[in-house]
Design a protein around this motif. Structure first.
Motif, short mmCIF file in Angstrom:
data_model
loop_
_atom_site.label_atom_id
_atom_site.label_comp_id
_atom_site.label_asym_id
_atom_site.label_seq_id
_atom_site.Cartn_x
_atom_site.Cartn_y
_atom_site.Cartn_z
N ALA A 340 4.21 -2.10 2.03
CA ALA A 340 3.14 -1.11 1.97
C ALA A 340 2.28 -1.33 0.73
O ALA A 340 1.03 -1.29 0.79
N GLU A 341 2.92 -1.58 -0.41
CA GLU A 341 2.16 -1.81 -1.64
C GLU A 341 1.29 -3.06 -1.53
O GLU A 341 0.14 -3.08 -1.99
N LYS A 342 1.81 -4.09 -0.89
CA LYS A 342 1.05 -5.33 -0.77
C LYS A 342 -0.18 -5.14 0.12
O LYS A 342 -1.28 -5.64 -0.19
N LEU A 343 -0.03 -4.42 1.22
CA LEU A 343 -1.16 -4.19 2.12
C LEU A 343 -2.22 -3.31 1.47
O LEU A 343 -3.43 -3.53 1.67
N VAL A 344 -1.79 -2.34 0.68
CA VAL A 344 -2.76 -1.51 -0.04
C VAL A 344 -3.50 -2.35 -1.08
O VAL A 344 -4.72 -2.21 -1.27
N ASP A 351 -5.02 3.60 0.82
CA ASP A 351 -4.06 4.18 -0.13
C ASP A 351 -2.65 4.28 0.43
O ASP A 351 -1.69 4.27 -0.35
N MET A 352 -2.50 4.40 1.75
CA MET A 352 -1.20 4.68 2.32
C MET A 352 -0.99 3.88 3.60
O MET A 352 -1.96 3.44 4.25
N VAL A 353 0.28 3.73 4.00
CA VAL A 353 0.64 2.88 5.14
C VAL A 353 1.75 3.54 5.96
O VAL A 353 2.67 4.13 5.39
N MET A 524 -4.49 9.80 5.92
CA MET A 524 -3.11 9.43 6.22
C MET A 524 -2.11 10.54 5.93
O MET A 524 -1.10 10.69 6.63
N GLU A 525 -2.36 11.34 4.89
CA GLU A 525 -1.41 12.39 4.55
C GLU A 525 -1.30 13.45 5.63
O GLU A 525 -0.32 14.19 5.68
N VAL A 526 -2.29 13.51 6.49
CA VAL A 526 -2.24 14.46 7.60
C VAL A 526 -1.10 14.11 8.55
O VAL A 526 -0.65 14.94 9.33
N ALA A 527 -0.62 12.85 8.48
CA ALA A 527 0.52 12.47 9.32
C ALA A 527 1.72 13.38 9.09
O ALA A 527 2.58 13.52 9.97
N GLN A 528 1.78 14.00 7.92
CA GLN A 528 2.88 14.91 7.62
C GLN A 528 2.77 16.23 8.38
O GLN A 528 3.74 16.97 8.48
#
Length: 675
Positions: A340-344, A351-353, A524-528
């Motif tokens: 995830a860090e590498k793709l960001v 920002d998020m994956v 992405m945080e809406v996924a929560q």
């Protein structure tokens, strides 16, 4: 002279597994066959010749328990198996019987042997030409002829089928025993499940009599044809012309709807009746089929999954390492954090994956997140985005909306009709159509491929980005196919257009299942706030493979290499087309080029290319997913072979001429090239 009947039989039949051990009235097929054959008066000994595979153990045990000898030899070199069996049992004359003939008639066998001696020939058969029912095949030949064939025959086909060399060789005297009337349309052999039902019907009718003759079966067929109808559509000896992959493909379609899990790998899309269909191993850009035939893949390369070629040692080593440590546990794998860090890092706007394992899943995740983020259900869509309900619901609207998006005629059966009018399609580069959709509907997300068959025109992508920003719409780029092919990351980096969400798949794991949904934090945080979860999204192999793949890609600058390769291939196609005066058009991004022959017979020409290139050792069609293993030597050989095929195409002036050079039916249509 000692006459030995050698019955070739093994458990591992491709079309009907374990057929010789299937039960007829509680008795295995092989036992029924041996009992009937043993009644022949002209035979001194009956021997079974099987292959060396471990799964033949039960067959061997059963045959020997009946008092018959059972010899073990090569699986594919059946000619050698026959020779060694004949030598061990001092056979001077061999009667060849195959294990798929439980209705073997001892009286007919005696007639064949007696005729063989009377005619004083090297080889006799009762099926060349066929006049007896299929399943009564008998061949008689001398040991000396078999020995000669074993020494001189070199083709795999001849050695697998034992006697072709005897039939075509000019050094062998021959005789064909024929029936006064042609009964070759009757099928009593045992190759398919339908055949077994017919065999059962016959033996059930005569039970407990085991000594009935073939004329009695003919009489039964005339009185009760319904007992024989199940296998009426199967052609005689069609199995001898089918490779193992095609046999297994036919078997697969009995137990798997459609035959497999992916439309793009179905045999009918390539070469119906001839495609190898299944692989045994891979390396680089080479594929070995179930019969160990080696092919160079200048086609789909795993449907775009293997930018670094098949079985890349560093990627495989990373996978083997984590498998040895453990793939799944109650705890999470650390590799998903590193990935995830590498793709960001590769995408400054993200920002998020979230991770999944397939492209369809990644698209579904992105759509769910976008709907949750905007509170709006309706989607504007361009391109191909998988099989899930949200996508296929476009075809609940008027017409075939997805017909513009590579797959025409998709039926939305099983998709809830309440999804009607929730997905609206627009063609690539048609910004006015998109504006109209946004104006007249409450659109929460625009999902599209950055580029597939032609580049953006008139600043199309910038206009889409501006529209999405202005209207508060989540812009989603599906990069499952295009990612890491022309840039180290998403193709959108090439055009400088940042989406709100992007999906990656296919090449990310170089053949191992891993997909990623990356996006801006506020989206992405809406996924929560919604439920998106799956057990096997937490396994370790996918992220480990992706990390190793990205390292190799970065070191080798694979995206630059495969782009150059793709451009070279396209130039090669153009040169051949001009040389042979064949009109073609191109589509696809540089690393995934394709061409279409501009003709009403284009599907036939595509089939011909696949057919003729397969004969020369290539998996090829009219498109290519370039990989780093497509070296200059590979491509030089490819174009040399393709030159001969283009020359053949240039000679095809009409459909009749084309049909004369095709070995089978034309391939089915798959993805169209409209956008």
């Amino acid at each position: 002279m000692k006459v030995v009947a050698i019955v070739q039989a093994r458990v591992g039949s491709t079309r009907l597994p374990n057929k010789v051990m299937k039960l007829i009235n509680g008795v295995p097929v092989i036992e029924v066959l041996l009992r009937r054959l043993n009644m022949a008066q002209a035979i001194d000994q009956v021997v079974v010749a099987t292959s060396e595979e471990p799964n033949n153990a039960d067959l061997i045990q059963h045959v020997t328990s009946l008092g018959f000898c059972c010899e073990i030899g090569s699986r594919n070199d059946v000619l050698d198996r026959y020779l060694k069996t004949a030598e061990k049992h001092k056979a001077e004359v061999i009667v060849r019987i195959t294990g798929d003939c439980p209705l073997v008639d001892p009286v007919l066998v005696d007639m064949c042997v007696k005729t063989y001696f009377a005619e004083n020939v090297d080889y006799l058969s009762n099926n060349h030409p066929p006049t007896f029912p299929d399943g009564l095949d008998v061949e008689v030949f001398s040991y000396q002829s078999l020995l000669c064939a074993a020494k001189e025959s070199v083709s795999e086909y001849d050695r697998e089928h034992v006697t072709p060399y005897l039939r075509v060789g000019t050094d062998f005297s021959q005789f064909s025993l024929t029936s006064k009337k042609d009964f070759s349309n009757h099928r009593w052999t045992l190759d398919e499940p339908e055949d077994f039902q017919v065999i059962l019907n016959i033996f059930n009718h005569f039970y407990p009599d085991l000594e009935f003759g073939w004329n009695q079966v003919l009489e039964l067929a005339s009185r009760k044809p319904e007992l024989f109808s199940m296998n009426g559509s199967i052609l005689r000896d069609e199995g001898s012309a089918m490779n193992m992959g095609q046999k297994l493909w036919r078997r697969a379609k009995r137990v798997i709807p459609g035959g497999n899990m992916l439309l793009s790998k179905r045999a009918e899309l390539f070469l119906p009746n001839k495609w190898p269909s299944y692989f045994d191993k891979t390396k680089g850009c080479r594929v070995w089929d179930l019969e160990n035939h080696e092919y160079i893949d200048v086609s789909l390369m795993g449907v775009g999954t293997n930018i670094l070629g098949y079985s890349h040692p560093e990627v495989d080593e990373a996978v083997v390492s984590v498998v040895k440590k453990g793939n799944l546990s109650t705890l999470n794998c650390p590799e998903e954090v590193y990935l995830a860090e590498k793709l960001v890092d590769l995408h400054s706007w993200a920002d998020m994956v979230r991770f999944a394992r397939t492209g369809g899943e990644a698209n579904a995740i992105a759509i769910r997140i976008a709907r949750a983020a905007t509170g709006l259900d309706q989607i504007a869509v361009c391109g191909y985005h998988g099989w899930h309900d949200w996508y296929l619901s476009a075809n609940l609207n008027q017409g075939d909306g997805l017909g513009e998006h590579l797959l025409p005629g998709l039926e939305p059966n099983g998709v809830p009709k309440t999804l009607k009018d929730t997905v609206h399609t627009f063609p690539y580069n048609d910004f006015e159509r998109l504006k109209s959709i946004v104006k007249n509907n409450a659109i929460g997300a625009i999902v599209m491929e950055v580029e597939r068959n032609r580049p953006p025109e008139n600043n199309f992508l910038r206009h889409v980005r501006n529209l999405a920003t202005e209207k508060g719409i989540v812009l989603i780029f599906d990069e499952c196919s295009s990612g890491f092919r022309e840039t180290f990351g998403g193709l959108h980096l090439k055009y400088g257009i940042d989406p709100d969400i992007a999906m990656f798949g296919k090449a990310l794991g170089n053949g191992y299942a891993i997909t990623a949904v990356i996006g801006k934090r506020e989206v992405m945080e809406v996924a929560q706030s919604t439920f998106i979860s799956s057990t096997f999204w937490t396994e370790r192999v996918g992220p480990a493979a992706a990390l190793a793949t990205l390292d190799v890609m970065y070191r080798e600058k694979s995206w630059e290499l495969i782009t150059r390769i793709g451009k070279k291939v396209r130039t090669g196609w153009q040169d051949l087309a001009q040389t042979h005066s064949i009109p073609i058009s191109f589509w696809g991004i540089s690393a995934m080029p394709g061409f279409t022959i501009n003709s009403e017979m284009s599907a036939g020409y595509k089939t011909l290319i696949t057919q003729e290139m397969l004969k020369q050792g290539y998996l090829a069609s009219t498109s290519l997913y370039a990989c780093t293993e497509h070296s200059k030597d590979i491509l030089d050989g490819y174009f040399s072979s393709l030159d001969r095929v283009f020359n053949l195409i240039s000679q095809c002036e009409n459909q009749k001429h084309l049909n004369s050079v095709l070995d089978g039916p034309v391939c089915h249509s798959g993805f169209t090239r409209l956008n």
